[in-house]
Write a protein that holds these residues in place. Sequence first.
Motif, PDB file in Angstrom:
ATOM      1  N   ASN A 136       3.252  23.930  -9.519  1.00  0.00           N
ATOM      2  CA  ASN A 136       3.041  24.663 -10.774  1.00  0.00           C
ATOM      3  C   ASN A 136       1.590  24.553 -11.224  1.00  0.00           C
ATOM      4  OD1 ASN A 136       2.767  24.309 -13.876  1.00  0.00           O
ATOM      5  ND2 ASN A 136       4.553  25.603 -13.622  1.00  0.00           N
ATOM      6  N   LYS A 137       0.952  25.705 -11.389  1.00  0.00           N
ATOM      7  CA  LYS A 137      -0.468  25.719 -11.748  1.00  0.00           C
ATOM      8  C   LYS A 137      -0.696  25.404 -13.220  1.00  0.00           C
ATOM      9  CE  LYS A 137      -1.639  29.228  -8.359  1.00  0.00           C
ATOM     10  NZ  LYS A 137      -2.499  28.546  -7.426  1.00  0.00           N
ATOM     11  N   GLU A 138       0.269  25.810 -14.064  1.00  0.00           N
ATOM     12  CA  GLU A 138       0.040  25.723 -15.504  1.00  0.00           C
ATOM     13  C   GLU A 138      -0.122  24.289 -15.992  1.00  0.00           C
ATOM     14  OE1 GLU A 138       2.073  27.743 -14.016  1.00  0.00           O
ATOM     15  OE2 GLU A 138       1.292  29.703 -14.630  1.00  0.00           O
ATOM     16  N   CYS A 139       0.528  23.330 -15.292  1.00  0.00           N
ATOM     17  CA  CYS A 139       0.383  21.923 -15.701  1.00  0.00           C
ATOM     18  C   CYS A 139      -1.092  21.553 -15.761  1.00  0.00           C
ATOM     19  CB  CYS A 139       1.080  20.997 -14.700  1.00  0.00           C
ATOM     20  SG  CYS A 139       2.854  21.129 -14.725  1.00  0.00           S
ATOM     21  N   LEU A 140      -1.850  22.055 -14.804  1.00  0.00           N
ATOM     22  CA  LEU A 140      -3.268  21.704 -14.746  1.00  0.00           C
ATOM     23  C   LEU A 140      -4.129  22.691 -15.514  1.00  0.00           C
ATOM     24  CD1 LEU A 140      -3.363  20.650 -11.013  1.00  0.00           C
ATOM     25  CD2 LEU A 140      -3.486  19.142 -12.979  1.00  0.00           C
ATOM     26  N   VAL A 141      -3.856  23.983 -15.323  1.00  0.00           N
ATOM     27  CA  VAL A 141      -4.731  24.984 -15.943  1.00  0.00           C
ATOM     28  C   VAL A 141      -4.596  24.955 -17.465  1.00  0.00           C
ATOM     29  CG1 VAL A 141      -5.267  27.442 -16.063  1.00  0.00           C
ATOM     30  CG2 VAL A 141      -4.679  26.417 -13.888  1.00  0.00           C
ATOM     31  N   CYS A 142      -3.364  24.734 -17.960  1.00  0.00           N
ATOM     32  CA  CYS A 142      -3.153  24.743 -19.420  1.00  0.00           C
ATOM     33  C   CYS A 142      -3.368  23.368 -20.044  1.00  0.00           C
ATOM     34  CB  CYS A 142      -1.737  25.182 -19.768  1.00  0.00           C
ATOM     35  SG  CYS A 142      -1.325  26.800 -19.190  1.00  0.00           S
ATOM     36  N   ALA A 143      -3.155  22.310 -19.294  1.00  0.00           N
ATOM     37  CA  ALA A 143      -3.159  20.989 -19.931  1.00  0.00           C
ATOM     38  C   ALA A 143      -3.695  19.926 -18.980  1.00  0.00           C
ATOM     39  CB  ALA A 143      -1.736  20.640 -20.366  1.00  0.00           C
ATOM     40  N   GLY A 144      -4.713  20.280 -18.186  1.00  0.00           N
ATOM     41  CA  GLY A 144      -5.166  19.428 -17.092  1.00  0.00           C
ATOM     42  C   GLY A 144      -5.551  18.013 -17.478  1.00  0.00           C
ATOM     43  N   ASP A 145      -6.450  17.866 -18.464  1.00  0.00           N
ATOM     44  CA  ASP A 145      -6.924  16.519 -18.850  1.00  0.00           C
ATOM     45  C   ASP A 145      -5.759  15.662 -19.282  1.00  0.00           C
ATOM     46  OD1 ASP A 145      -9.614  16.536 -18.413  1.00  0.00           O
ATOM     47  OD2 ASP A 145     -10.096  17.465 -20.351  1.00  0.00           O
ATOM     48  N   PHE A 146      -4.966  16.260 -20.179  1.00  0.00           N
ATOM     49  CA  PHE A 146      -3.839  15.560 -20.771  1.00  0.00           C
ATOM     50  C   PHE A 146      -2.798  15.188 -19.696  1.00  0.00           C
ATOM     51  CE2 PHE A 146       0.455  16.479 -22.369  1.00  0.00           C
ATOM     52  CZ  PHE A 146       0.608  15.385 -23.196  1.00  0.00           C
ATOM     53  N   PHE A 147      -2.502  16.134 -18.814  1.00  0.00           N
ATOM     54  CA  PHE A 147      -1.500  15.925 -17.770  1.00  0.00           C
ATOM     55  C   PHE A 147      -1.927  14.790 -16.833  1.00  0.00           C
ATOM     56  CE2 PHE A 147       0.525  16.756 -13.685  1.00  0.00           C
ATOM     57  CZ  PHE A 147       1.842  17.009 -14.053  1.00  0.00           C
ATOM     58  N   MET A 148      -3.178  14.814 -16.399  1.00  0.00           N
ATOM     59  CA  MET A 148      -3.648  13.799 -15.454  1.00  0.00           C
ATOM     60  C   MET A 148      -3.734  12.420 -16.122  1.00  0.00           C
ATOM     61  SD  MET A 148      -3.694  15.380 -12.655  1.00  0.00           S
ATOM     62  CE  MET A 148      -4.411  14.185 -11.529  1.00  0.00           C
ATOM     63  N   GLN A 149      -4.081  12.431 -17.416  1.00  0.00           N
ATOM     64  CA  GLN A 149      -4.128  11.167 -18.157  1.00  0.00           C
ATOM     65  C   GLN A 149      -2.740  10.540 -18.238  1.00  0.00           C
ATOM     66  OE1 GLN A 149      -5.359  11.489 -22.286  1.00  0.00           O
ATOM     67  NE2 GLN A 149      -7.476  11.502 -21.507  1.00  0.00           N
ATOM     68  N   ARG A 150      -1.752  11.367 -18.578  1.00  0.00           N
ATOM     69  CA  ARG A 150      -0.362  10.887 -18.682  1.00  0.00           C
ATOM     70  C   ARG A 150       0.097  10.347 -17.324  1.00  0.00           C
ATOM     71  NH1 ARG A 150       2.950  13.301 -23.095  1.00  0.00           N
ATOM     72  NH2 ARG A 150       4.841  13.252 -21.857  1.00  0.00           N
ATOM     73  N   ALA A 151      -0.253  11.049 -16.242  1.00  0.00           N
ATOM     74  CA  ALA A 151       0.152  10.612 -14.904  1.00  0.00           C
ATOM     75  C   ALA A 151      -0.462   9.255 -14.593  1.00  0.00           C
ATOM     76  CB  ALA A 151      -0.273  11.650 -13.871  1.00  0.00           C
ATOM     77  N   SER A 152      -1.726   9.125 -14.941  1.00  0.00           N
ATOM     78  CA  SER A 152      -2.429   7.874 -14.668  1.00  0.00           C
ATOM     79  C   SER A 152      -1.815   6.728 -15.473  1.00  0.00           C
ATOM     80  CB  SER A 152      -3.905   8.095 -15.017  1.00  0.00           C
ATOM     81  OG  SER A 152      -4.636   7.017 -14.645  1.00  0.00           O
TER      82      SER A 152
END
Length: 407
Positions: A136-152
């Motif tokens: 899914n592209k939107e996880c990154l394109v719409c909320a990339g910083d936030f998404f990767m931070q949560r994953a980390s």
Amino acid sequence: MSAVPLRNSKAAAADVRTVTVLGATGSIGDSTMDLLRGARDRYRVEALTANSNAQGLAKLAKEFGARFAAVADPARLSELKDALAGARIECGAGESAIIEAAARPAEWVMAAVSGAAGLKPALAAVDRGASVALANKECLVCAGDFFMQRASQAGACILPADSEHNALFQALGCGNREELVRVIITASGGPFRTWAAADIEQATLEQALKHPNWSMGQKITIDSASMMNKGLEVIEASYLFALTPDEIDVLVHPQSIIHGMVEFSDRSVMAQLGAPDMRIPIAHCLGWPDRIVGPSARLDLAKIGQLTFEAPDFERFPGLRLAYDALRTGQGATTVYNAANEVAVAAFIAGKIKFGAIARLVEATMNDWIRSGNLAPLGSADDAISVDHKARNTAAALLPQIALKAS
Ligand code: NDP
């Protein structure tokens, strides 16, 4: 620590892995289920989801003995229940059921719901520290910083499933972050690669849907023709691998055999090659940190004969330039870029605007947001979804004047 593992540092996967496929009835879902079909002894299916295709979902759930099946459309619940009758498979419906599917204890989750609806379920898998193969592209394109931070923060492992990002993921393992100079994402150039700007402006839907190499859904095929898809991939790469726009190059490569390359400080360039078949990157994610036996055709370079390359043309394909502009602007501008593009593509499919107007609508929407000072950092999934909705409204409001304007 990065949520994308840059080296194969994880212990080998357990003998039998539990997996969940979000968007099991779609194109990526279909490729994933095909791979699971070929390795039944290694994987047990926990949950499968769809939007409205209750029959297709029930068929897969029964075939794979899934424990849970969910449709997003509540009106399809009774159909799903009937189709699963006697199979002893739990089921649910609505957004909460899709999130529940993601939250159930599968070690590996394929996030292949299409659109912004994929964000919350993917976050539910991320929050419990799962390995998430991200299509899914939107996880990154719409909320990339936030998404990767949560994953980390959650210790989740993000495995890039898109072919170009998966190629970078594989090549990045050949060096360290400090040794990286740039990444190169390849692009087929789409059906209009050699067309003059005036012809691209007038291209029909039928012409835009003729992708030279990949067989994909309608939206992503049109995005490939406009090179908006490559723009989305540049944005994805930036968030996934924490790269600046200057560290990401696009190279047109009409044969789609090399999917991505990484240049290191000693000037070594590592490339990943393979036939244009999504089962190859998905198999890499499914097997990671090991490799599984894939069903795709073996690469025969002698038969292909020539691999050719061209610089991308930012004038004929302004959508690509706009992606870099959005990344440099930050503050949710990539969310606006994506939302405006979705509105523009839908308008093009409906015959309301010319092909050339897709990029003009995206640019006008981005400029409107920048001028109005509405851009701000996104702190949550709801922030991202709210910007997405508002940007769609802006694009819809600008649509009539863009439709009237000549190129
Ligand atoms: P498809 O449209 O083929 O499939 C989408 C899947 O998501 C289907 O299972 C669909 O269910 C489900 N779905 C749709 N809307 C919702 C919703 N609101 N809530 C829950 N589930 C929903 O898409 P693709 O498989 O092509 O793409 C999936 C994602 O992967 C996209 O973000 C795409 O950009 C990305 N991607 C795709 C590639 C490709 O080659 N196809 C390559 C790289 C990335 P139903 O069948 O019931 O409609």
